[in-house]
Design a protein around this motif. Structure first.
Motif, PDB file in Angstrom:
ATOM      1  N   HIS A 185      -4.902  -5.241  10.358  1.00 43.12           N
ATOM      2  CA  HIS A 185      -3.640  -5.971  10.448  1.00 43.12           C
ATOM      3  C   HIS A 185      -3.676  -7.201   9.538  1.00 43.12           C
ATOM      4  O   HIS A 185      -2.722  -7.465   8.788  1.00 43.12           O
ATOM      5  N   ILE A 186      -4.758  -7.930   9.609  1.00 43.39           N
ATOM      6  CA  ILE A 186      -4.890  -9.131   8.780  1.00 43.39           C
ATOM      7  C   ILE A 186      -4.899  -8.766   7.300  1.00 43.39           C
ATOM      8  O   ILE A 186      -4.261  -9.433   6.478  1.00 43.39           O
ATOM      9  N   ALA A 187      -5.593  -7.691   6.961  1.00 47.73           N
ATOM     10  CA  ALA A 187      -5.663  -7.264   5.562  1.00 47.73           C
ATOM     11  C   ALA A 187      -4.293  -6.898   5.011  1.00 47.73           C
ATOM     12  O   ALA A 187      -3.949  -7.245   3.874  1.00 47.73           O
ATOM     13  N   VAL A 188      -3.481  -6.209   5.807  1.00 50.29           N
ATOM     14  CA  VAL A 188      -2.135  -5.831   5.368  1.00 50.29           C
ATOM     15  C   VAL A 188      -1.280  -7.076   5.166  1.00 50.29           C
ATOM     16  O   VAL A 188      -0.555  -7.197   4.170  1.00 50.29           O
ATOM     17  N   ASN A 220       8.536   0.191   7.938  1.00 44.20           N
ATOM     18  CA  ASN A 220       8.040   1.374   8.656  1.00 44.20           C
ATOM     19  C   ASN A 220       7.130   0.911   9.794  1.00 44.20           C
ATOM     20  O   ASN A 220       5.961   0.565   9.573  1.00 44.20           O
ATOM     21  N   LYS A 221       7.667   0.911  10.997  1.00 43.81           N
ATOM     22  CA  LYS A 221       6.885   0.398  12.130  1.00 43.81           C
ATOM     23  C   LYS A 221       5.705   1.289  12.475  1.00 43.81           C
ATOM     24  O   LYS A 221       4.756   0.852  13.137  1.00 43.81           O
ATOM     25  N   ASN A 222       5.724   2.536  12.022  1.00 42.92           N
ATOM     26  CA  ASN A 222       4.613   3.438  12.322  1.00 42.92           C
ATOM     27  C   ASN A 222       3.358   3.108  11.519  1.00 42.92           C
ATOM     28  O   ASN A 222       2.264   3.567  11.868  1.00 42.92           O
ATOM     29  N   ARG A 223       3.508   2.303  10.474  1.00 44.65           N
ATOM     30  CA  ARG A 223       2.368   1.984   9.628  1.00 44.65           C
ATOM     31  C   ARG A 223       1.296   1.201  10.393  1.00 44.65           C
ATOM     32  O   ARG A 223       0.125   1.180  10.004  1.00 44.65           O
ATOM     33  N   TRP A 224       1.700   0.553  11.482  1.00 42.26           N
ATOM     34  CA  TRP A 224       0.781  -0.314  12.217  1.00 42.26           C
ATOM     35  C   TRP A 224      -0.039   0.428  13.267  1.00 42.26           C
ATOM     36  O   TRP A 224      -1.004  -0.124  13.805  1.00 42.26           O
ATOM     37  N   LYS A 225       0.347   1.667  13.548  1.00 46.70           N
ATOM     38  CA  LYS A 225      -0.351   2.420  14.585  1.00 46.70           C
ATOM     39  C   LYS A 225      -1.806   2.675  14.186  1.00 46.70           C
ATOM     40  O   LYS A 225      -2.097   3.005  13.034  1.00 46.70           O
ATOM     41  N   LYS A 226      -2.690   2.495  15.137  1.00 49.82           N
ATOM     42  CA  LYS A 226      -4.125   2.794  14.987  1.00 49.82           C
ATOM     43  C   LYS A 226      -4.856   1.841  14.046  1.00 49.82           C
ATOM     44  O   LYS A 226      -6.033   2.075  13.721  1.00 49.82           O
ATOM     45  N   ASN A 255      10.811  -4.804  11.578  1.00 49.46           N
ATOM     46  CA  ASN A 255      10.684  -3.746  12.585  1.00 49.46           C
ATOM     47  C   ASN A 255       9.335  -3.787  13.296  1.00 49.46           C
ATOM     48  O   ASN A 255       8.977  -2.850  14.012  1.00 49.46           O
ATOM     49  N   TYR A 256       8.617  -4.906  13.096  1.00 50.09           N
ATOM     50  CA  TYR A 256       7.346  -5.109  13.791  1.00 50.09           C
ATOM     51  C   TYR A 256       7.196  -6.607  14.055  1.00 50.09           C
ATOM     52  O   TYR A 256       6.470  -7.316  13.355  1.00 50.09           O
ATOM     53  N   PRO A 257       7.917  -7.114  15.080  1.00 51.72           N
ATOM     54  CA  PRO A 257       7.912  -8.560  15.335  1.00 51.72           C
ATOM     55  C   PRO A 257       6.524  -9.168  15.501  1.00 51.72           C
ATOM     56  O   PRO A 257       6.325 -10.345  15.181  1.00 51.72           O
ATOM     57  N   ALA A 258       5.554  -8.372  15.949  1.00 46.91           N
ATOM     58  CA  ALA A 258       4.195  -8.883  16.132  1.00 46.91           C
ATOM     59  C   ALA A 258       3.539  -9.279  14.817  1.00 46.91           C
ATOM     60  O   ALA A 258       2.498  -9.958  14.818  1.00 46.91           O
ATOM     61  N   TYR A 311       0.833  -1.208   0.000  1.00 46.27           N
ATOM     62  CA  TYR A 311       0.000   0.000   0.000  1.00 46.27           C
ATOM     63  C   TYR A 311       0.870   1.261   0.000  1.00 46.27           C
ATOM     64  O   TYR A 311       0.593   2.246   0.691  1.00 46.27           O
ATOM     65  N   ASP A 312       1.974   1.186  -0.759  1.00 44.17           N
ATOM     66  CA  ASP A 312       2.880   2.335  -0.951  1.00 44.17           C
ATOM     67  C   ASP A 312       3.588   2.780   0.322  1.00 44.17           C
ATOM     68  O   ASP A 312       4.074   3.914   0.405  1.00 44.17           O
TER      69      ASP A 312
END
Length: 269
Positions: A135-138, A123-129, A167-170, A117-118
């Motif tokens: 999360h599943i869709a990404v 980028n760990k900030n992409r997961w915020k909010k 950068n997002y182990p979860a 999604y560009d």
């Protein structure tokens, strides 16, 4: 036989050292084969070097190929230097990438997804909010792009299969196991290899890409595997090669592969 098919150098703007440094490091590490595989230019943009800290400029591609081929000839008989490249996969630009890269004698091309999604996968900030459903869709979109890259026919190897965890182990815990199995089936059907990439240690996740659980399923689906340090400094060439080899044998693999002149070379583990 020891090999490393994934290395970078100064042209990409975020790696240290020149190509000769990586070759010399490979020799010191006892490797018989070293692949040079810097990032392709961004062919989908009009600028010569759209992202100077991410990939080389278009004007440098010919120089890159020429330098690798010159060093390949110079080191013949000492170490086998392979001409590779790591290519992004953007579906909307796949044809221009394929057409441009086909003009050069690459031994192999590594296809890697670096954006979903560009937005950078690192980028760990992409997961915020994001909601759990988002999360599943990404995660599903990431693996859908990997599937499309395998089907594209443009790559012999797919790079760092679950690197979105870097950068997002979860990311690994997002419940979408079925899409991973589907992806491995597609990769197997397309006859593309995946790399065990040891650069995860440079990210928050640590460890390797992909996880052991994915490698176990890759074996089940008959997916070929290869090795790449993804070295951005010469000292990392061949990093953890022996450990990866041992782990693969424990999992049940009997062999791994690399590519020369776009033909698979099988190496017993």
């Amino acid at each position: 036989m020891k090999f490393d098919i994934h290395t970078h150098h100064y042209r990409c703007g975020h790696a240290d050292g020149n190509i000769r440094d990586y070759i010399e490091s490979a020799i010191s590490a006892g490797l018989q084969v070293i692949g040079i595989s810097d990032h392709t230019p961004y062919f989908g943009r009009e600028e010569n070097q759209a992202f100077p800290l991410i990939s080389m400029g278009k004007s440098e591609l010919g120089n890159y190929v020429q330098e690798v081929l010159q060093l390949k000839a110079e080191y013949a008989g000492t170490i086998d230097v392979l001409l590779g490249i790591e290519s992004d996969f953007f579906p909307q630009h796949a044809e221009i990438y394929r057409d441009t890269l086909s003009k050069y004698p690459f031994d192999y091309i590594i296809g890697s997804i670096h954006q979903v999604y560009d937005v950078s996968i690192f980028n760990k900030n992409r997961w915020k909010k994001l909601t759990p459903e988002q999360h599943i869709a990404v995660k599903k979109e990431y693996y859908r792009l990997i599937q499309d890259s395998a089907r594209s026919g443009g790559f012999q190897i797919l790079g760092h299969l679950d690197a979105m965890k870097g950068n997002y182990p979860a990311f690994s815990d997002i419940p979408a196991v079925e899409v991973i199995d589907e992806t491995l089936q597609v990769i197997s059907e397309c006859g593309v290899a995946i790399e065990i990439n040891t650069s995860g240690k440079t990210k928050l996740s640590g460890g390797w890409y992909p996880s052991d659980s994915i490698l176990e399923r890759a074996l089940h689906y008959g997916v070929d595997v290869t090795f790449g340090s993804d070295a951005h400094t010469p000292s990392r060439v061949g990093d953890e090669l022996s450990e990866v080899s041992s782990r693969l044998r424990e999992i049940g693999f009997k062999e791994w592969v690399y590519y020369k002149q776009q033909r698979k070379v099988i190496v017993p583990l």
